[in-house]
Design an enzyme around this catalytic site. Structure first.
Site, mmCIF file in Angstrom:
data_model
loop_
_atom_site.group_PDB
_atom_site.id
_atom_site.type_symbol
_atom_site.label_atom_id
_atom_site.label_comp_id
_atom_site.label_asym_id
_atom_site.label_seq_id
_atom_site.Cartn_x
_atom_site.Cartn_y
_atom_site.Cartn_z
ATOM 1 N N PHE A 172 0.790 -1.110 -0.067
ATOM 2 C CA PHE A 172 0.119 0.074 0.043
ATOM 3 C C PHE A 172 0.832 1.369 0.216
ATOM 4 O O PHE A 172 0.349 2.177 -0.731
ATOM 5 C CB PHE A 172 -0.871 0.155 1.307
ATOM 6 C CG PHE A 172 -2.097 1.123 1.241
ATOM 7 C CD1 PHE A 172 -3.114 0.976 0.331
ATOM 8 C CD2 PHE A 172 -1.653 2.318 2.048
ATOM 9 C CE1 PHE A 172 -3.991 2.198 0.659
ATOM 10 C CE2 PHE A 172 -2.418 3.366 1.979
ATOM 11 C CZ PHE A 172 -3.681 3.376 1.150
ATOM 12 N N GLU A 173 1.978 1.030 0.709
ATOM 13 C CA GLU A 173 2.952 2.528 0.666
ATOM 14 C C GLU A 173 3.706 2.595 -0.530
ATOM 15 O O GLU A 173 4.479 3.543 -0.473
ATOM 16 C CB GLU A 173 3.887 2.146 1.892
ATOM 17 C CG GLU A 173 3.115 2.402 3.225
ATOM 18 C CD GLU A 173 2.296 1.343 3.714
ATOM 19 O OE1 GLU A 173 2.459 0.223 3.604
ATOM 20 O OE2 GLU A 173 0.954 1.760 4.211
ATOM 21 N N CYS A 218 4.579 -7.827 -2.993
ATOM 22 C CA CYS A 218 3.928 -9.098 -3.130
ATOM 23 C C CYS A 218 2.583 -9.241 -2.478
ATOM 24 O O CYS A 218 2.893 -9.209 -1.088
ATOM 25 C CB CYS A 218 4.892 -10.276 -2.865
ATOM 26 S SG CYS A 218 4.196 -11.854 -2.800
ATOM 27 N N VAL A 219 1.620 -9.381 -2.668
ATOM 28 C CA VAL A 219 0.239 -9.143 -2.099
ATOM 29 C C VAL A 219 -0.344 -10.672 -2.222
ATOM 30 O O VAL A 219 -0.604 -11.032 -3.542
ATOM 31 C CB VAL A 219 -0.708 -8.225 -2.475
ATOM 32 C CG1 VAL A 219 -1.979 -7.937 -1.355
ATOM 33 C CG2 VAL A 219 -0.021 -6.869 -2.769
ATOM 34 N N ILE A 220 -0.529 -11.227 -1.132
ATOM 35 C CA ILE A 220 -1.026 -12.817 -1.152
ATOM 36 C C ILE A 220 -2.610 -12.638 -0.491
ATOM 37 O O ILE A 220 -2.839 -12.223 0.345
ATOM 38 C CB ILE A 220 -0.250 -13.679 -0.307
ATOM 39 C CG1 ILE A 220 1.478 -13.472 -0.929
ATOM 40 C CG2 ILE A 220 -0.630 -15.211 -0.462
ATOM 41 C CD1 ILE A 220 2.562 -14.663 -0.359
ATOM 42 N N THR A 270 -9.605 -12.227 4.364
ATOM 43 C CA THR A 270 -10.400 -10.951 4.224
ATOM 44 C C THR A 270 -10.084 -10.156 3.041
ATOM 45 O O THR A 270 -9.644 -10.592 1.972
ATOM 46 C CB THR A 270 -9.772 -9.998 5.525
ATOM 47 O OG1 THR A 270 -8.412 -9.683 5.109
ATOM 48 C CG2 THR A 270 -9.557 -10.712 6.763
ATOM 49 N N HIS A 305 -8.809 -7.282 2.611
ATOM 50 C CA HIS A 305 -7.479 -6.627 2.472
ATOM 51 C C HIS A 305 -6.845 -6.643 0.939
ATOM 52 O O HIS A 305 -6.378 -5.847 0.460
ATOM 53 C CB HIS A 305 -6.764 -7.058 3.302
ATOM 54 C CG HIS A 305 -6.209 -5.969 4.447
ATOM 55 N ND1 HIS A 305 -6.926 -5.944 5.686
ATOM 56 C CD2 HIS A 305 -5.341 -4.958 4.522
ATOM 57 C CE1 HIS A 305 -6.331 -4.930 6.250
ATOM 58 N NE2 HIS A 305 -5.501 -4.461 5.583
ATOM 59 N N PHE A 346 5.078 -1.239 -12.374
ATOM 60 C CA PHE A 346 4.240 -2.304 -11.371
ATOM 61 C C PHE A 346 4.871 -3.721 -11.081
ATOM 62 O O PHE A 346 4.333 -4.576 -11.995
ATOM 63 C CB PHE A 346 2.892 -2.324 -12.136
ATOM 64 C CG PHE A 346 1.663 -3.024 -11.172
ATOM 65 C CD1 PHE A 346 1.074 -2.331 -10.064
ATOM 66 C CD2 PHE A 346 1.492 -4.231 -11.301
ATOM 67 C CE1 PHE A 346 0.275 -2.899 -9.172
ATOM 68 C CE2 PHE A 346 0.450 -4.847 -10.585
ATOM 69 C CZ PHE A 346 -0.066 -4.015 -9.523
ATOM 70 N N ARG A 374 7.094 -17.269 -9.511
ATOM 71 C CA ARG A 374 7.358 -15.880 -10.189
ATOM 72 C C ARG A 374 8.497 -15.171 -9.720
ATOM 73 O O ARG A 374 9.034 -14.089 -10.105
ATOM 74 C CB ARG A 374 6.305 -15.087 -10.013
ATOM 75 C CG ARG A 374 5.200 -15.657 -11.020
ATOM 76 C CD ARG A 374 3.745 -15.166 -10.680
ATOM 77 N NE ARG A 374 2.758 -15.628 -11.498
ATOM 78 C CZ ARG A 374 2.096 -16.914 -11.339
ATOM 79 N NH1 ARG A 374 2.684 -17.876 -10.556
ATOM 80 N NH2 ARG A 374 1.476 -17.345 -12.292
HETATM 81 C C1 DLZ Z 1 -2.152 -5.373 5.744
HETATM 82 C C2 DLZ Z 1 -1.574 -6.247 4.766
HETATM 83 C C3 DLZ Z 1 -1.931 -7.625 4.330
HETATM 84 C C4 DLZ Z 1 -3.292 -8.117 5.077
HETATM 85 N N1 DLZ Z 1 -1.314 -8.087 3.562
HETATM 86 C C5 DLZ Z 1 -0.415 -7.678 2.753
HETATM 87 C C6 DLZ Z 1 0.359 -8.540 1.558
HETATM 88 O O1 DLZ Z 1 0.094 -9.459 1.390
HETATM 89 N N2 DLZ Z 1 1.418 -7.678 1.061
HETATM 90 C C7 DLZ Z 1 1.696 -6.550 1.490
HETATM 91 O O2 DLZ Z 1 2.616 -5.873 0.844
HETATM 92 N N3 DLZ Z 1 1.093 -5.591 2.332
HETATM 93 C C8 DLZ Z 1 0.114 -6.210 3.124
HETATM 94 N N4 DLZ Z 1 -0.340 -5.692 4.117
HETATM 95 C C9 DLZ Z 1 0.077 -4.563 4.504
HETATM 96 C C10 DLZ Z 1 -0.493 -3.053 3.633
HETATM 97 O O3 DLZ Z 1 0.122 -3.115 2.330
HETATM 98 C C11 DLZ Z 1 0.022 -1.649 4.659
HETATM 99 O O4 DLZ Z 1 1.263 -1.952 4.770
HETATM 100 C C12 DLZ Z 1 -0.988 -1.899 5.523
HETATM 101 O O5 DLZ Z 1 -2.165 -1.721 5.535
HETATM 102 C C13 DLZ Z 1 -0.321 -0.177 6.333
HETATM 103 O O6 DLZ Z 1 -0.945 0.899 5.499
#
Ligand code: DLZ
Length: 171
Positions: free
Chosen positions: A66-67, A89-91, A95, A97, A122, A136
């Protein structure tokens, strides 16, 4: 083509410009560190392989994906860089999120491209499982970090081709 049918890092297609005169920022997320560290290293090594100088590559971490948007903006404002590679990497979890973070970071990075008129790449994996992430990051689908670096170089090559009025990337 679906990614399960393809190694994503083979770089078929147009030539990759030399990066010797290009300056890069890499902003990478600490969340899922074992994955993002490999993505970052892949991106860094690929930039070097294509001629970038180590002193022209700045790296910074942010807490999570997110940052990446604000981290990318800081990098562009203060880092004296031509392009910024954003790595995360977002897994998928239990929820919502996942959806909010992926959506926010995709829109945020898109906006940075247009706001600065510079490439913000990206380099974010959005996957269902850790295994898909590992596939990956040096696994059967190559390393998405390598791809992100090549994308940055190609976009700067395109920009340069317009600025110089000579040279051409693609058709
Ligand atoms: C909170 C969160 C969750 C649940 N999962 C991930 C993720 O899989 N990958 C990632 O990079 N960040 C995750 N975060 C953290 C959010 O990106 C963010 O840092 C917080 O919500 C604070 O703004």
């Amino acid at each position: 083509m679906a990614s399960e049918l393809k190694n994503l890092s083979t770089f078929e297609g147009t030539e990759i410009p030399n990066a010797a005169e290009m300056k890069f920022g890499i902003v990478w997320a600490e969340w899922n560190h074992s994955i993002t560290q490999k993505l970052m290293q892949g991106a860094y090594d690929t930039l070097i392989k294509h001629g970038a100088k180590a002193e022209n590559i700045i790296t910074r971490t942010v807490p999570g994906a997110f940052e990446l948007t604000l981290g990318g903006q800081y990098m562009a404002e203060h880092g004296n860089v031509d392009a910024v590679i954003c790595i995360g990497c977002v897994i998928q979890g239990d929820t919502k999120h996942f959806d909010f973070i992926c959506d926010a970071v995709a829109k945020g990075i898109t906006n940075l491209n247009l706001q600065f008129g510079k490439p913000f790449i990206f380099g974010v994996l959005t996957v269902n499982t850790q295994e898909q992430a590992e596939d990956r990051t040096g696994g059967k689908h190559g390393n998405k970090g390598d791809e992100a670096a090549v994308t940055a170089i190609k976009m700067l090559g395109m920009k340069k081709s317009f600025e110089s009025g000579k040279g051409k990337i693609g058709f």
